[in-house]
Design a protein around this motif. Structure first.
Motif, PDB file in Angstrom:
ATOM      1  N   ARG A 127       0.832  -1.208   0.000  1.00 54.85           N
ATOM      2  CA  ARG A 127       0.000   0.000   0.000  1.00 54.85           C
ATOM      3  C   ARG A 127       0.859   1.247   0.000  1.00 54.85           C
ATOM      4  N   GLU A 128       1.852   1.242   0.891  1.00 57.21           N
ATOM      5  CA  GLU A 128       2.695   2.428   1.035  1.00 57.21           C
ATOM      6  C   GLU A 128       3.501   2.681  -0.236  1.00 57.21           C
ATOM      7  N   ALA A 129       4.089   1.610  -0.769  1.00 62.63           N
ATOM      8  CA  ALA A 129       4.948   1.770  -1.937  1.00 62.63           C
ATOM      9  C   ALA A 129       4.159   2.209  -3.159  1.00 62.63           C
ATOM     10  N   LEU A 130       2.914   1.749  -3.257  1.00 65.00           N
ATOM     11  CA  LEU A 130       2.139   2.033  -4.467  1.00 65.00           C
ATOM     12  C   LEU A 130       1.201   3.214  -4.304  1.00 65.00           C
ATOM     13  N   GLU A 131       1.244   3.856  -3.123  1.00 65.03           N
ATOM     14  CA  GLU A 131       0.303   4.948  -2.848  1.00 65.03           C
ATOM     15  C   GLU A 131       0.300   5.958  -3.991  1.00 65.03           C
ATOM     16  N   GLY A 132       1.485   6.445  -4.351  1.00 72.25           N
ATOM     17  CA  GLY A 132       1.579   7.436  -5.411  1.00 72.25           C
ATOM     18  C   GLY A 132       1.255   6.848  -6.765  1.00 72.25           C
ATOM     19  N   TYR A 133       1.651   5.629  -6.962  1.00 73.25           N
ATOM     20  CA  TYR A 133       1.544   5.036  -8.287  1.00 73.25           C
ATOM     21  C   TYR A 133       0.128   4.591  -8.641  1.00 73.25           C
ATOM     22  N   SER A 134      -0.637   4.182  -7.615  1.00 75.60           N
ATOM     23  CA  SER A 134      -1.957   3.658  -7.943  1.00 75.60           C
ATOM     24  C   SER A 134      -2.817   4.736  -8.602  1.00 75.60           C
ATOM     25  N   ARG A 135      -2.639   6.001  -8.176  1.00 73.84           N
ATOM     26  CA  ARG A 135      -3.400   7.082  -8.816  1.00 73.84           C
ATOM     27  C   ARG A 135      -2.991   7.241 -10.276  1.00 73.84           C
ATOM     28  N   ILE A 136      -1.714   7.078 -10.516  1.00 70.84           N
ATOM     29  CA  ILE A 136      -1.247   7.163 -11.906  1.00 70.84           C
ATOM     30  C   ILE A 136      -1.853   6.021 -12.721  1.00 70.84           C
ATOM     31  N   ILE A 137      -1.860   4.829 -12.098  1.00 72.59           N
ATOM     32  CA  ILE A 137      -2.430   3.680 -12.805  1.00 72.59           C
ATOM     33  C   ILE A 137      -3.915   3.924 -13.100  1.00 72.59           C
ATOM     34  N   TYR A 138      -4.635   4.484 -12.102  1.00 72.17           N
ATOM     35  CA  TYR A 138      -6.057   4.793 -12.332  1.00 72.17           C
ATOM     36  C   TYR A 138      -6.223   5.829 -13.446  1.00 72.17           C
ATOM     37  N   ASP A 211      -8.163  -5.952  -9.740  1.00 72.49           N
ATOM     38  CA  ASP A 211      -8.376  -6.433  -8.373  1.00 72.49           C
ATOM     39  C   ASP A 211      -7.129  -6.225  -7.524  1.00 72.49           C
ATOM     40  N   MET A 212      -5.971  -6.441  -8.174  1.00 69.55           N
ATOM     41  CA  MET A 212      -4.697  -6.305  -7.469  1.00 69.55           C
ATOM     42  C   MET A 212      -4.536  -4.874  -6.949  1.00 69.55           C
ATOM     43  N   ILE A 213      -4.802  -3.901  -7.831  1.00 69.06           N
ATOM     44  CA  ILE A 213      -4.638  -2.501  -7.444  1.00 69.06           C
ATOM     45  C   ILE A 213      -5.651  -2.136  -6.358  1.00 69.06           C
ATOM     46  N   ARG A 214      -6.859  -2.683  -6.465  1.00 74.04           N
ATOM     47  CA  ARG A 214      -7.890  -2.383  -5.458  1.00 74.04           C
ATOM     48  C   ARG A 214      -7.436  -2.808  -4.060  1.00 74.04           C
ATOM     49  N   GLU A 215      -6.579  -3.896  -4.012  1.00 76.26           N
ATOM     50  CA  GLU A 215      -6.091  -4.359  -2.713  1.00 76.26           C
ATOM     51  C   GLU A 215      -5.283  -3.289  -2.007  1.00 76.26           C
ATOM     52  N   VAL A 216      -4.585  -2.452  -2.785  1.00 75.24           N
ATOM     53  CA  VAL A 216      -3.755  -1.436  -2.145  1.00 75.24           C
ATOM     54  C   VAL A 216      -4.384  -0.041  -2.194  1.00 75.24           C
TER      55      VAL A 216
END
Lengths: 242, 350
Positions: A127-138, A211-216
């Motif tokens: 979660r912490e590592a992908l916090e910034g990236y998940s928004r980019i992915i979205y 689903d993977m991204i939703r986990e974080v």
């Protein structure tokens, strides 16, 4: 298994900064790593020569050691592996310099698998590592591109100089000056067709990335918005995407 | 053609006798035991490194060839007690069932090694204190019998470790040399334990793994990759009793942490020392020994089998720690050199 009862590397739960879980839970996480089809090709045996650390750029800047990753896996030290999944694996730059290994191991590849398991299980570190990236992915999921011209705010990048203000003020004009028509956009990097969006969306849906991204990161209700809803229906009508 | 006497009927002596006889010399092979084959047979080795062939069968074939050779006479239960003369014209006194004075032109000494006694000066491993602490050759005999069990309770071990370099590479003990074979033998035995007892975890605690040449891919890698033997760089400092188990202490050096593990069985990878027979023959034959008591090759590294006395050659582990390949190679070399030396004319006295 661990060779030690007193391990200076293992952090006590109160200072670790993430929740401790049962040994059984840690063992399951490692089993999932081991069951990955790539795992046998990524870990043979380690004679602890340290060449992977010597060539590792991350090892120069972090307390990160690809050798310890390979060793912990070879020894099936699930306590240490859990700690590595909560900490070390996110310090790897995934450059795969460690393929220099004379035994043919791939510590970076083991890290890849460990990261995927960490993300699938929504581990705190993921979660912490992908916090910034998940928004980019979205953003990629909803628009098809990552960086858009209208992100160029005059005050956002002062080091880019005074030209930025002029560019952002006449953004539409500047964009229309570019020869390819697909670049005459301001809210997306280029023109992305519905067809492309559909294909990307289906890939993310079918491969489980969504689903993977939703986990974080819960993210927006549906990253593709109203279009996504329609696409989702269309996809779910098919028993399988072929 | 002068006669050649070979002293010692282990792998090196068998090779020396065979090569000398094949070159046409008459050979007398003198062996103190009642049987041929040397340490691998006397100590009930299960198999020989690296191909894991039955020791009894592989060495038995060599013994059979020697016994069947028309030019080789075997004197078992016999010892050499005196040497007179010089190259080309020696007289050897042999004591045994057929005591006699043998004349010969050259002698090959192949009197081998003995396993380091882990009770000597290193009591911290408790070899004579705890029944479940064994040495490599003890486990060999168990593997040969297909009965790897804890001597304390007759149960198969669930966790077993090897401790490398026991009696080797140790200035304090006086054996500063590497015994060459223990890394390979321990790894071979580790594989055999994993095969016979798949539920038994196996650890090897080492200083350096010395798997020269093909042993790397023949033994070391399969032990680690196929049989999941755990190699931990760090030497066990002591073995202590813990309940009905053994506690081993040391450092897991490459993970940088102290190490403490309970074991059902601890196997000491004991090194090589000159056998009593090697020490005795050096004295009887008047040939130089090195500081460790092994026979000193006169001109190494390019002449491995000449000794300080012309006409006397040495082979195998009498020269220092040696694996079987080295032993039979120096055996064959010494045997052929002895044939040439035996044909030389003795200097005219006076």
């Amino acid at each position: 298994m661990s060779t030690s009862v007193v391990d200076p590397y293992l952090k006590a739960p109160e200072v670790a900064g993430y929740a401790d879980v049962s040994f059984e839970e840690k063992r399951k996480l490692f089993e999932e790593v081991k069951q990955d089809a790539r795992y046998p090709d990524y870990l043979y045996g380690c004679y602890e020569c340290g060449v992977c650390v010597a060539v590792c750029p991350s090892a120069r800047f972090y307390d990160f050691s690809p050798r310890r990753i390979a060793q912990a896996a070879a020894r099936e030290d699930v306590e240490l592996l859990y700690q590595q999944m909560q900490e070390d694996i996110w310090e790897c730059s995934q450059c795969f310099s460690c393929l220099r290994c004379p035994r043919g191991n791939n510590p970076g590849g083991i890290v890849t698998i460990m990261r995927e398991v960490a993300v699938r299980h929504g581990m705190a570190s993921a979660r912490e590592a992908l916090e910034g990236y998940s928004r980019i992915i979205y953003k990629i999921m909803s628009t098809g591109t990552q960086v858009s011209p209208d992100m160029l705010q005059p005050d956002a990048f002062p080091d880019w100089g005074p030209e930025v203000a002029d560019v952002s003020e006449h953004l539409k004009l500047w964009r229309r000056a570019l020869p390819p028509e697909t670049l005459h956009t301001t809210s997306t990097g280029w023109d992305v067709s519905d067809r492309t969006l559909l294909e990307l969306y289906v890939i993310w849906l079918e491969t489980g990335v969504l689903d993977m991204i939703r986990e974080v990161d819960e993210g927006p209700a549906d990253p593709a918005g109203p279009v996504g809803g329609r696409l989702r229906e269309e996809v779910s009508c098919r028993s399988r995407w072929t | 053609m002068g006669r050649v006497v070979v002293i010692g009927g282990g792998p090196a002596g068998l090779a020396a006798a065979t090569s000398a006889a094949e070159l046409g010399a008459d050979v007398v092979l003198v062996e103190q035991e009642s049987f041929l084959g040397g340490t691998p047979i006397r100590e009930h080795y299960a198999s020989i490194t690296p191909k894991m062939e039955s020791a009894e069968e592989a060495i038995g074939r060599r013994v059979g060839a020697v016994e069947a050779h028309p030019r080789i006479e075997v004197l078992t239960g016999s010892r050499v007690t005196e040497l007179r003369g010089e190259v080309g014209s020696f007289q050897l006194q042999v004591e045994g069932p057929k005591s006699q004075e043998l004349s010969c032109g050259a002698v090959v000494v192949a009197t081998g090694f003995q396993h380091f006694d882990p009770g000597r000066e290193t009591q911290m491993y408790g070899y004579y204190e705890f029944p479940d602490v064994l040495a490599l050759q003890d486990l060999e005999a168990m593997l040969k019998a297909g009965q790897v069990v804890r001597p304390s309770n007759g149960q198969p071990p669930r966790r077993l470790c090897f401790v490398q370099c026991v009696g080797s590479r140790d200035r304090r003990i006086g054996n500063e040399y590497c015994s060459k074979v223990c890394c390979g033998v321990a790894s071979k035995e580790a594989i055999e334990v994993r095969e016979q007892l798949p539920d038994c975890e196996v650890f090897i605690f080492y200083i350096d793994m010395r798997m020269y040449g093909y042993w790397e891919s023949q033994i070391y890698w399969p032990a680690q990759e196929k049989h999941h033997v755990q190699y931990v760089k760090g030497i066990v400092s002591e073995v202590l009793p813990k309940g009905d188990q053994l506690l081993v202490r040391g450092e897991d050096t490459t993970l940088g942490r102290p190490m403490e593990l309970t074991m059902d069985m601890v196997v000491l990878s004991v090194g090589m020392e000159p056998s009593p027979g090697t020490r005795e023959m050096a004295r009887v034959l008047g040939i130089a020994q090195n500081k460790y008591g092994f026979i000193e090759a006169a001109d190494p590294p390019l002449d491995t089998v000449s000794t300080s006395r012309p006409g006397i050659f040495a082979a195998g582990a009498a020269l220092g720690p040696a694996d079987l390949e080295d032993s039979v190679s120096t055996g064959a070399a010494a045997g052929s050199r002895a044939v040439v030396a035996a044909a030389s004319q003795p200097a005219v006295a006076g």
